[in-house]
Design an enzyme around this catalytic site. Sequence first.
Site, PDB file in Angstrom:
ATOM      1  CG  ASP A  51      -1.649  -1.927  -6.626  1.00  0.00           C
ATOM      2  OD1 ASP A  51      -1.543  -2.799  -7.500  1.00  0.00           O
ATOM      3  OD2 ASP A  51      -1.533  -2.158  -5.405  1.00  0.00           O
ATOM      4  CE1 TYR A 109       6.019   0.635  -4.090  1.00  0.00           C
ATOM      5  CE2 TYR A 109       7.470  -1.115  -3.319  1.00  0.00           C
ATOM      6  CZ  TYR A 109       6.591  -0.612  -4.254  1.00  0.00           C
ATOM      7  OH  TYR A 109       6.282  -1.356  -5.365  1.00  0.00           O
TER       8      TYR A 109
END
Length: 261
Positions: A51, A109
């Site tokens: 994003d 992540y």
Amino acid sequence: MRIALGIEYDGNGYFGWQRQAEVDSVQAQLERALSIVANEPIGVFCAGRTDAGVHATGQVVHFETQAIRNEGAWTLGVNANLPDNIAVRWVKEVDDSFHARFSATARRYRYVIYNHSFRPGILRHGVSHYHGDIDADRMHQAAQALLGEQDFTSFRAVQCQSKTPFRNVHCVNVTRQGMYVIVDIAANAFLHHMVRNIVGSLLEIGLGNQPLTWMGDLLALKDRNQAAATAKPHGLYLVDVTYPEQYQLPKLALGPLFMLD
């Protein structure tokens, strides 16, 4: 010829990974640079679409080309045509069975929290600032409820387009390194905003605002409105993508910055 690239980027200033009309994106910059070096139009496929404001040290992409270049020429040529905040880390020719997204078996992540009374200056775009007394051990304990294949409806964005809310979380660890709290999570795949929504709720537990059982409770509720606010994008990094050994892709330090693998 099919080629895989490992890339890193600072997501600040980009409207996410995906190419969009009239706004800048990491994908658009990479395709522009590759097209210059290949002397033909190039389109890329990535392992995971990040994003706006989200970073990567271990993004993987692939593309098709008729151009014949050695690995050094691809790396140096593409980097010379990229903005300073995007860089190719490695290049490898792969067979036609490889797909950056569909061949991946896991994504990993790391979310970096700067836990200090005052905001950071130098790292302001690379960490998320939260003050207050954050208990990383408490966050780690609560996060273990996320392990395994489960329905993550409570942690998916409203606009998530995935056909299923089920994901399989392989591991999740929360540790403290001085003033930094790191949430490290790996899964077969992630829903839209899933990591940031998980971090937002873990922070509520780390600050003592919710009980240790809250993550499990939220999973059972299957209601995004019951979970905490989405954590800020700046501290999130895609650090690794796992593929079958047959592809023999390079393995580099995960990062970001000083963090150990």
